[in-house]
Design a protein around this motif. Sequence first.
Motif, short mmCIF file in Angstrom:
data_model
loop_
_atom_site.label_atom_id
_atom_site.label_comp_id
_atom_site.label_asym_id
_atom_site.label_seq_id
_atom_site.Cartn_x
_atom_site.Cartn_y
_atom_site.Cartn_z
N UNK A 146 0.87 -1.17 0.00
CA UNK A 146 0.00 0.00 0.00
C UNK A 146 0.91 1.22 0.00
N UNK A 147 0.73 2.08 -0.99
CA UNK A 147 1.57 3.27 -1.13
C UNK A 147 0.77 4.49 -0.70
N UNK A 148 1.34 5.26 0.21
CA UNK A 148 0.66 6.44 0.74
C UNK A 148 1.51 7.68 0.53
N UNK A 149 0.83 8.81 0.38
CA UNK A 149 1.58 10.08 0.30
C UNK A 149 2.05 10.46 1.70
N UNK A 150 2.81 11.54 1.79
CA UNK A 150 3.46 11.90 3.05
C UNK A 150 2.51 12.04 4.22
N UNK A 151 1.26 12.44 3.96
CA UNK A 151 0.29 12.61 5.02
C UNK A 151 -0.43 11.34 5.40
N UNK A 152 -0.13 10.23 4.71
CA UNK A 152 -0.72 8.94 5.04
C UNK A 152 -1.91 8.55 4.20
N UNK A 153 -2.28 9.36 3.20
CA UNK A 153 -3.43 9.03 2.37
C UNK A 153 -3.02 8.05 1.27
N UNK A 154 -3.71 6.93 1.08
CA UNK A 154 -3.34 5.96 0.04
C UNK A 154 -3.44 6.56 -1.36
N UNK A 155 -2.47 6.22 -2.20
CA UNK A 155 -2.48 6.66 -3.60
C UNK A 155 -2.35 5.49 -4.57
N UNK A 156 -1.83 4.32 -4.10
CA UNK A 156 -1.60 3.21 -5.01
C UNK A 156 -1.56 1.89 -4.26
N UNK A 157 -1.83 0.80 -4.98
CA UNK A 157 -1.73 -0.56 -4.45
C UNK A 157 -0.99 -1.42 -5.45
N UNK A 158 -0.12 -2.30 -4.97
CA UNK A 158 0.58 -3.24 -5.83
C UNK A 158 0.54 -4.62 -5.19
N UNK A 159 0.32 -5.64 -6.02
CA UNK A 159 0.30 -7.02 -5.57
C UNK A 159 1.28 -7.82 -6.42
N UNK A 160 2.12 -8.60 -5.76
CA UNK A 160 3.08 -9.49 -6.42
C UNK A 160 2.77 -10.91 -5.98
N UNK A 161 2.69 -11.84 -6.96
CA UNK A 161 2.35 -13.21 -6.64
C UNK A 161 3.19 -14.20 -7.42
N UNK A 185 11.58 -21.39 -10.11
CA UNK A 185 10.47 -20.50 -10.47
C UNK A 185 10.05 -19.61 -9.31
N UNK A 186 10.16 -20.09 -8.08
CA UNK A 186 9.75 -19.28 -6.93
C UNK A 186 10.77 -18.21 -6.58
N UNK A 187 11.80 -18.06 -7.41
CA UNK A 187 12.72 -16.94 -7.28
C UNK A 187 12.38 -15.82 -8.27
N UNK A 188 11.17 -15.94 -8.87
CA UNK A 188 10.58 -14.90 -9.71
C UNK A 188 9.22 -14.57 -9.14
N UNK A 189 8.82 -13.32 -9.22
CA UNK A 189 7.47 -12.94 -8.82
C UNK A 189 6.80 -12.17 -9.95
N UNK A 190 5.48 -12.18 -9.92
CA UNK A 190 4.67 -11.56 -10.97
C UNK A 190 3.90 -10.39 -10.39
N UNK A 191 4.07 -9.21 -10.97
CA UNK A 191 3.28 -8.05 -10.56
C UNK A 191 1.88 -8.19 -11.15
N UNK A 192 0.98 -8.81 -10.38
CA UNK A 192 -0.36 -9.13 -10.89
C UNK A 192 -1.35 -7.98 -10.78
N UNK A 234 5.73 -8.95 -15.43
CA UNK A 234 4.36 -8.45 -15.46
C UNK A 234 3.80 -8.66 -16.85
N UNK A 235 2.47 -8.76 -16.93
CA UNK A 235 1.78 -8.98 -18.20
C UNK A 235 0.75 -7.87 -18.37
N UNK A 236 0.92 -7.06 -19.41
CA UNK A 236 0.08 -5.88 -19.61
C UNK A 236 -0.93 -6.15 -20.71
N UNK A 278 9.80 -7.49 -17.92
CA UNK A 278 10.54 -8.03 -16.77
C UNK A 278 11.47 -6.96 -16.21
N UNK A 279 11.85 -7.16 -14.94
CA UNK A 279 12.81 -6.26 -14.29
C UNK A 279 13.78 -7.12 -13.48
#
Length: 291
Positions: A146-161, A185-192, A234-236, A278-279
């Motif tokens: 969960x990504x928040x700005x400096x005041x603590x308000x959420x701005x983004x979410x990311x999930x890796x699986x 394979x478990x040494x790779x993760x997917x930004x889902x 990731x798959x776009x 990939x990254x």
Amino acid sequence: MDAACIIQGRRIGPEDLVSIQRLLAQNAQCSRYKLSRLLCELWDWRDPVGQLQDMAARSLLLKLQERGWISLPAKRRASPNRMHHKRVAPVDHATEPLSTSLGQLLPLQVRELSRYPKDQPLFECLLHRYHYLSYTSSVGLNLKYLICEGGGRPVACLLFGSAAWKCVPRDQFIGWSAPQRERALQQITNNTRLLILPWVQVRYLASHVLSCVVRHLAGDWQRKYSRPLHLVESFVDTSRFAGSCYRAANWIELGQSRGRTRQDRCNQIRVPPKRVLVYPLRSDFRAALCS
């Protein structure tokens, strides 16, 4: 079975099949759920944090039955897995428009939710409600941010699986063999999931968030699962997105997927092909994954 083969990421040989058949015969009155847990205990089949891999064992047993090698008892009831029936509860959150420059938001707060469990209900609510793929639960190894700005308000979410089991452009880029892929394979993760909340209008925010999070991934994966992480994929869906934020964050574009899913057992295209990116998390990722 005359020779060993790979099923559910495990090498299964004739002796393994005999032990499974013996287990089924000795526990003929047990349910499929109980049999999968007994198999995990027999093989000490656990995830990195020590929990029985009963879902993976159940899938393995079903695949053995599909091949005609075993016969399972009739299904008694719906799966006891609570994740299949989970409902995401609404959580109050601010939705007032946020339109500013990136510099005004910095520094961002990057919260990995195994360290901030109180934020998980909000994270799940936001993804469930605002991501075009929605969200109910994550399966397997995963990291949630969960990504928040400096005041603590959420701005983004990311999930890796879990990484894709097979992906031709990725596998050619790595240069590994099938046995090497099965092992590492478990040494790779997917930004889902990548979600910038719809009321947030900040130029360059998505690419900046990606850059911030990938710097945390390897350390967070090692801390949570006691294993290394060397590559992110990731798959776009190009019918919806251009993937510009990934390229701006220095991800490498490899081409397109073939449009198959983990559940595509009949070699039929069920989803649109997606752009593969990939990254690498370390310069010697190929040697680490292929060793």
